[in-house]
Enzyme design. Sequence first.
Site, mmCIF file in Angstrom:
data_model
loop_
_atom_site.group_PDB
_atom_site.id
_atom_site.type_symbol
_atom_site.label_atom_id
_atom_site.label_comp_id
_atom_site.label_asym_id
_atom_site.label_seq_id
_atom_site.Cartn_x
_atom_site.Cartn_y
_atom_site.Cartn_z
ATOM 1 N N HIS A 131 0.832 -1.222 0.000
ATOM 2 C CA HIS A 131 0.000 0.000 0.000
ATOM 3 C C HIS A 131 0.861 1.264 0.000
ATOM 4 O O HIS A 131 0.445 2.301 0.498
ATOM 5 C CB HIS A 131 -0.944 0.040 1.203
ATOM 6 C CG HIS A 131 -1.691 -1.236 1.426
ATOM 7 N ND1 HIS A 131 -2.894 -1.511 0.809
ATOM 8 C CD2 HIS A 131 -1.386 -2.331 2.167
ATOM 9 C CE1 HIS A 131 -3.301 -2.718 1.187
ATOM 10 N NE2 HIS A 131 -2.396 -3.235 2.010
ATOM 11 N N SER B 68 14.371 21.447 -16.385
ATOM 12 C CA SER B 68 13.197 22.236 -16.691
ATOM 13 C C SER B 68 13.635 23.518 -17.391
ATOM 14 O O SER B 68 14.722 24.024 -17.139
ATOM 15 C CB SER B 68 12.462 22.573 -15.386
ATOM 16 O OG SER B 68 11.707 23.759 -15.535
ATOM 17 N N LYS C 121 15.460 21.772 -11.178
ATOM 18 C CA LYS C 121 14.849 20.485 -11.519
ATOM 19 C C LYS C 121 15.792 19.518 -12.235
ATOM 20 O O LYS C 121 16.590 19.918 -13.073
ATOM 21 C CB LYS C 121 13.625 20.705 -12.425
ATOM 22 C CG LYS C 121 12.459 21.407 -11.783
ATOM 23 C CD LYS C 121 11.932 20.744 -10.523
ATOM 24 C CE LYS C 121 11.162 19.471 -10.797
ATOM 25 N NZ LYS C 121 9.886 19.715 -11.472
ATOM 26 N N GLU D 243 9.475 8.157 -16.698
ATOM 27 C CA GLU D 243 8.117 8.632 -16.987
ATOM 28 C C GLU D 243 7.705 8.273 -18.413
ATOM 29 O O GLU D 243 6.550 7.907 -18.670
ATOM 30 C CB GLU D 243 8.039 10.143 -16.778
ATOM 31 C CG GLU D 243 8.164 10.529 -15.311
ATOM 32 C CD GLU D 243 8.299 12.026 -15.089
ATOM 33 O OE1 GLU D 243 8.101 12.460 -13.950
ATOM 34 O OE2 GLU D 243 8.611 12.769 -16.038
#
Length: 465
Positions: free
Chosen positions: A157, A278, A284, A291
């Site tokens: 979980h 970024s 970043k 992804e």
Amino acid sequence: MADKPWSGRFTKATDALVEVFSASLDVDARLYREDIEASASHARMLASQGLISQDEAQAIVEGLEAIGRDIESGVFTFDIALEDVHMNIETELTRRIGEAGKKLHTARSRNDQVATDVRLAVRNALGGIASELRGFMGAVLDKADAHVDTIVPGMTHLQHAQPVSLAHHLLAYFEMALRDCGRIADCLKRVNVSPLGSAALAGTPHPIDRETTARELGFTGPARNSMDAVSDRDFACEAAFVCSLVMMHLSRLCEEVIIWNSQPFSFITLPDSLCTGSSIMPQKKNPDVAELVRGKTGGVYGSLMSLLVMMKGLPLAYNRDMQEDKKPLFEALETTGSCVRVMTLLVAGMEPRKDAIDASLQDGFITATDLADYLTARGMPFREAHRVTGEIVAVVAGRRGKRLKDLSLEELRAFSPLFEEDIFSALEPESSVDRRTSFGGTARRNVRAALQEARVLLDALGHET
Ligand code: ARG
């Protein structure tokens, strides 16, 4: 108009829009090598069966090889009016060698031709994915080897559950990839059957030899039923499903990499070479590779669904709908291959951060099960031990910032007289891990043995293919 092989039956030219609409060159031109290989084999077989002369066969084979070289070097111009790669090559062959070229299509149809070419292409692509997977598994084993002693919170979980060796966690992905390789091998058994010589759907009156072309092309044999051979694409669905499962496994790993790499976790660092920044936020460093693989998984599932839905309403035998198989099929195979390759880099490049991982193990109750197991080993029924431990957890959790091991022996004894001094070592993550010696468990002794066994399994996979 005269260019078209079916010009005899037609008096009007194909509508220009329909010509573009029905062409498949943009997706099937890449089948030229398979098409040439299968056509050459077919021509040689026609000659050895006396259906064309040896000279004609030789002219055909040489002509096909020359076309192949021209396609490879980029000087061949495909004509969209000729629909697909098969008609482009055959038409050009006849233009180059004359009459003999017109005999190549004896005892075959584009229906068995395309099914043969696609099977050859799927065979190659699946072989490529299997070899990429072996590279990925090697990277997983190397990373696991280096991190048997790195203890991380195992999760359920997405909550701290029980401590595990990071190697054990990584070896789970080895197992998934191993099954994926098994699925590829199994799928290949059904892919690797030759439709060639099934002709349009019913076979042919010419005395052909399908065994020989099948064997020459590396198939295990000719497909038994001509109608099935030209009209099923179950092998394509299976290949897309195999790809879907590979992607599902990679995507789950990606999800973990993304979570581990997030600031709240900071369990790993990723190399600059596998991240992007970024355009506005200078701080970043994003895990884009993970992804993207996660994102591409949806596309591969979509390919599988396209193929299944395309097939479900088709009566026997060939229907033009089936031309739509190639785009999703090739996309699934290509995407999967490149994702496995890039994930190999990601696994090799990620570095666990011991500071953050250790800190996360300290907080909370990750060895609460060990407390219950401790009582159980000393005779308390597990259900009761679970309840007692729950009460202890509730009490400790009520005191801000307290951990299980901060309780004194007296405090623990208030819950059960079974507690002794050794409870405190039992609550350490390392001893929690090392006590899980059951087969398949995370004890480091087990994990080292599992790593050795995995090396042997990977080695055997390499020799299979
Ligand atoms: N381009 C076609 C395909 O990919 C080849 C087979 C065409 N056969 C036919 N009967 N029109 O399916």
